[in-house]
Write an enzyme that holds these catalytic residues in place. Sequence first.
Site, PDB file in Angstrom:
ATOM      1  N   LYS A  30       1.008  -1.239   0.704  1.00 56.40           N
ATOM      2  CA  LYS A  30       0.567   0.349  -0.182  1.00 56.40           C
ATOM      3  C   LYS A  30       0.701   1.278  -0.073  1.00 56.40           C
ATOM      4  O   LYS A  30       0.735   2.527  -1.020  1.00 56.40           O
ATOM      5  CB  LYS A  30      -1.098   0.154   1.397  1.00 56.40           C
ATOM      6  CG  LYS A  30      -1.870   1.175   1.435  1.00 56.40           C
ATOM      7  CD  LYS A  30      -3.245   0.602   2.203  1.00 56.40           C
ATOM      8  CE  LYS A  30      -3.410   0.701   3.487  1.00 56.40           C
ATOM      9  NZ  LYS A  30      -3.231   2.229   4.199  1.00 56.40           N
ATOM     10  N   SER A  31       2.046   1.314   1.136  1.00 54.15           N
ATOM     11  CA  SER A  31       2.724   2.750   0.808  1.00 54.15           C
ATOM     12  C   SER A  31       3.780   2.745  -0.233  1.00 54.15           C
ATOM     13  O   SER A  31       3.181   3.304  -0.970  1.00 54.15           O
ATOM     14  CB  SER A  31       3.744   1.968   1.956  1.00 54.15           C
ATOM     15  OG  SER A  31       3.164   2.272   3.483  1.00 54.15           O
ATOM     16  N   ARG A  35       3.095   5.926  -2.789  1.00 58.88           N
ATOM     17  CA  ARG A  35       3.969   6.606  -3.740  1.00 58.88           C
ATOM     18  C   ARG A  35       3.853   6.720  -5.163  1.00 58.88           C
ATOM     19  O   ARG A  35       4.660   7.909  -5.702  1.00 58.88           O
ATOM     20  CB  ARG A  35       5.267   6.506  -3.002  1.00 58.88           C
ATOM     21  CG  ARG A  35       5.021   7.167  -1.453  1.00 58.88           C
ATOM     22  CD  ARG A  35       6.332   6.244  -1.009  1.00 58.88           C
ATOM     23  NE  ARG A  35       5.841   6.525   0.263  1.00 58.88           N
ATOM     24  CZ  ARG A  35       5.550   6.151   1.663  1.00 58.88           C
ATOM     25  NH1 ARG A  35       3.916   5.570   1.207  1.00 58.88           N
ATOM     26  NH2 ARG A  35       5.600   6.596   2.630  1.00 58.88           N
ATOM     27  N   SER A 175       7.740   9.298  12.038  1.00 57.72           N
ATOM     28  CA  SER A 175       6.382   8.407  11.360  1.00 57.72           C
ATOM     29  C   SER A 175       7.140   8.915   9.549  1.00 57.72           C
ATOM     30  O   SER A 175       7.428   9.421   9.526  1.00 57.72           O
ATOM     31  CB  SER A 175       5.519   9.976  11.121  1.00 57.72           C
ATOM     32  OG  SER A 175       4.659   9.573  10.784  1.00 57.72           O
ATOM     33  N   GLN A 177       4.997   9.088   7.103  1.00 61.34           N
ATOM     34  CA  GLN A 177       3.450   9.781   6.702  1.00 61.34           C
ATOM     35  C   GLN A 177       3.804  11.733   7.380  1.00 61.34           C
ATOM     36  O   GLN A 177       4.470  12.545   6.464  1.00 61.34           O
ATOM     37  CB  GLN A 177       2.455   9.647   7.329  1.00 61.34           C
ATOM     38  CG  GLN A 177       2.287   8.454   6.776  1.00 61.34           C
ATOM     39  CD  GLN A 177       0.472   8.129   7.230  1.00 61.34           C
ATOM     40  OE1 GLN A 177       0.072   9.167   8.083  1.00 61.34           O
ATOM     41  NE2 GLN A 177      -0.242   7.452   7.245  1.00 61.34           N
ATOM     42  N   ASP A 328       2.146  -1.319  11.362  1.00 57.60           N
ATOM     43  CA  ASP A 328       0.735  -1.979  11.543  1.00 57.60           C
ATOM     44  C   ASP A 328       0.514  -2.870  11.787  1.00 57.60           C
ATOM     45  O   ASP A 328      -0.864  -3.622  11.726  1.00 57.60           O
ATOM     46  CB  ASP A 328       0.345  -1.050  10.191  1.00 57.60           C
ATOM     47  CG  ASP A 328       0.483   0.146   9.614  1.00 57.60           C
ATOM     48  OD1 ASP A 328       0.468   1.059  10.580  1.00 57.60           O
ATOM     49  OD2 ASP A 328       1.030   0.131   8.230  1.00 57.60           O
ATOM     50  N   ARG A 359      -6.590   2.150  18.131  1.00 52.90           N
ATOM     51  CA  ARG A 359      -6.184   0.167  18.194  1.00 52.90           C
ATOM     52  C   ARG A 359      -6.019  -0.074  19.033  1.00 52.90           C
ATOM     53  O   ARG A 359      -6.140  -1.939  19.546  1.00 52.90           O
ATOM     54  CB  ARG A 359      -4.955   0.437  17.038  1.00 52.90           C
ATOM     55  CG  ARG A 359      -5.184   0.746  15.586  1.00 52.90           C
ATOM     56  CD  ARG A 359      -4.228   0.275  14.404  1.00 52.90           C
ATOM     57  NE  ARG A 359      -4.955  -0.498  13.021  1.00 52.90           N
ATOM     58  CZ  ARG A 359      -4.359  -0.049  11.756  1.00 52.90           C
ATOM     59  NH1 ARG A 359      -2.950   0.263  11.888  1.00 52.90           N
ATOM     60  NH2 ARG A 359      -5.082   0.734  10.865  1.00 52.90           N
TER      61      ARG A 359
HETATM   62  C1  S3P Z   1       2.583   5.162   6.084  1.00 55.58           C
HETATM   63  C2  S3P Z   1       3.226   5.331   7.108  1.00 55.58           C
HETATM   64  C3  S3P Z   1       3.047   4.718   8.724  1.00 55.58           C
HETATM   65  C4  S3P Z   1       1.472   3.466   8.539  1.00 55.58           C
HETATM   66  C5  S3P Z   1       1.289   3.794   7.500  1.00 55.58           C
HETATM   67  C6  S3P Z   1       1.224   3.869   5.982  1.00 55.58           C
HETATM   68  C7  S3P Z   1       3.211   5.191   5.076  1.00 55.58           C
HETATM   69  O1  S3P Z   1       1.761   6.104   9.314  1.00 55.58           O
HETATM   70  O2  S3P Z   1       0.868   4.028   9.887  1.00 55.58           O
HETATM   71  O3  S3P Z   1       0.050   2.597   7.702  1.00 55.58           O
HETATM   72  O4  S3P Z   1       2.979   4.902   3.288  1.00 55.58           O
HETATM   73  O5  S3P Z   1       4.458   6.601   5.405  1.00 55.58           O
HETATM   74  P1  S3P Z   1       3.091   6.910  10.356  1.00 55.58           P
HETATM   75  O6  S3P Z   1       3.814   7.603   9.490  1.00 55.58           O
HETATM   76  O7  S3P Z   1       1.388   7.922  10.821  1.00 55.58           O
HETATM   77  O8  S3P Z   1       3.396   5.964  11.475  1.00 55.58           O
END
Ligand code: S3P
Length: 451
Positions: A30-31, A35, A175, A177, A328, A359
Site C-alpha cells: 500500500k505504501s 507513492r 513517522s 507520513q 501496522d 487500535r
Molecule cells: C505509512 C506510514 C505509517 C503507517 C501507514 C503507512 C506510510 O504511518 O502506519 O499505514 O506509507 O508512510 P505513520 O507515518 O503515521 O506512522
Amino acid sequence: MKVDREKPAGPASARPSAALKGAVAAPGDKSISHRALMFGALAEGETIVRGLLEGDDVLRTAAAMRALGAEVERDAAPDGPRWRVAGAPWRAPARPLYFGNAGTGCRLVMGAVAGQGVAAAFDGDASLRSRPMDRILAPLALMGATATSRDGRLPVEIEGGRKLRAIDYALPKASAQIKSAVLLAALGAQGETAVREPEPCRDHTERMLAAFGAQIAVEADETGGRIIRLAGGQQLRAATMHVPGDPSSAAFLVAAALVTPGSEVVVREVLVNPLRTGFYETLREMGADISFENERMAAGEPVADIRARHSMLSGVEVPARRAPSMIDEYPILAVVAAFAAGETRMPGVGELRVKESDRIAAVEAGLAANGVETASGPDWLRVRGRDGAVPGGGRVETRHDHRIAMSFLVMGLAARAAVEIDDAAMIATSFPNFFALMRSLGAAFDVAATA
Ligand code: S3P
C-alpha cells in the site's frame, strides 16, 4: 491463480478451520502503491506501474492525481493490470480531494500540493476526519504554506500561489507520513531541506525519489536516527516499477498459518525491507517457524517468499524501538499473542491510538469479547496468552478499521468458537482479495453480503 475482488458489506465471521495449506501472492504494498502514483503524477513522462494495490485507499490517490492534472489509466493485461501515469504541471482541483479512509494518501498529497503551490481542499470519511493533520500542517507552515483546518483535522484547505522555503526539520516522532509529506513539499521548495528522524522509519519515499532521478542524500546520525537532505527544484523523470507484496497484508496470512494447527503457507514476493519487517522478527522471537526464501531485489526493494508453519509460541517483550518497523502489525500481533503461552508486552505504541481507530482500545475490546485478558496504558499494551486455547465466540466492533477486521477474522479460524466482526467493508481499503485468498488456503468464513 485468479482471485476475484469481493466487496463484502456488513458482518462477517470466521469459523474454526482445518489446517491452512497453499502458496499465494500478497496484494501490492500500500505504501509503495500510493507513492508510485504520486511520483508518476509529479514526473515528466509516462510512468508504468505493475502490481499496484487496487484497494480503495490507493484508488482515492489515483483519483486525486487525476484531479490535480495527471493522466492515470489502467490497462488490463493477461499478466495483470498495468497502470500508466502521465505527469503534468499540477493545477488546482475543481472540488475537494476526497481520501475516504486513507491517511497516507491524504497526508502525503498535502505535502506535494503545498510544494507545487496549487490550492486544494482535503476531506475524508469519519475515521480520517478524526485523525490529526496538524502534524503535517505544522512543518508545512514552517515552509511558508498557509492552510486552514477544523482544529488540526479535516477538512483542510491549502492556499495556492506560494513558493515554499526549505527547512531543517526534526520529526517530533518516527513517522514516515510526516517525513514523506515534508520531502514531497521540499521538492517544490527553494533551497535544501533536511529532515531528521529520531529512529529510521519506512524509507520508500527516499528510495522512490532516487528511482525517479532525484538527488537525495541519507546519512546516519550519532543516536541511531537518520538525516535526509533533498534540494528543491528537481524535476522527476518517469520510471517503470513493479510493486512488491505488502508485508503488512502478508502478516494476516502468516499469522493465520502460525495459529491454525497443521498449517503450512507460503506468501510469495513479499517486500522484506528491514524497515517493514519488525513483525516477522518478533514472531521469530516468539518461536514461530517462519523462513524468508528466495530473497532477491525487485524494483529497488528486497523481496522474499515467506513460509510459515503452525507453531507453539511464547509471549515476549517487543522492544519499543522496533515499533516504527511494525506499527501496522500490532493488532495482528496481539491476536497471535493471545494464542501464545505467557504474556506479550508491547511498549512504545502510543501512535496506535491515532490510526484508523484507537487500535489499543479496539484490540482490547475485541480480545475481551473473546475471552482474552489485556492491560494497557497511554502508550503500551499487554496481552495474556491462552497457550493455544482461545475461547472466541465474541462479536468485535471494527470501528471502520480494516486491520482490526482482518485481525479478528484470523482469530476466529483458530479459536474454540467462531468470531464475528460487525463490518467487513473496510477490508477493501488495503486487501481487496482477503476473503478469496484466505479461502483458497482453506479458511472458513461466513460473509453476510457481497456485491
Ligand atoms: C505509512 C506510514 C505509517 C503507517 C501507514 C503507512 C506510510 O504511518 O502506519 O499505514 O506509507 O508512510 P505513520 O507515518 O503515521 O506512522
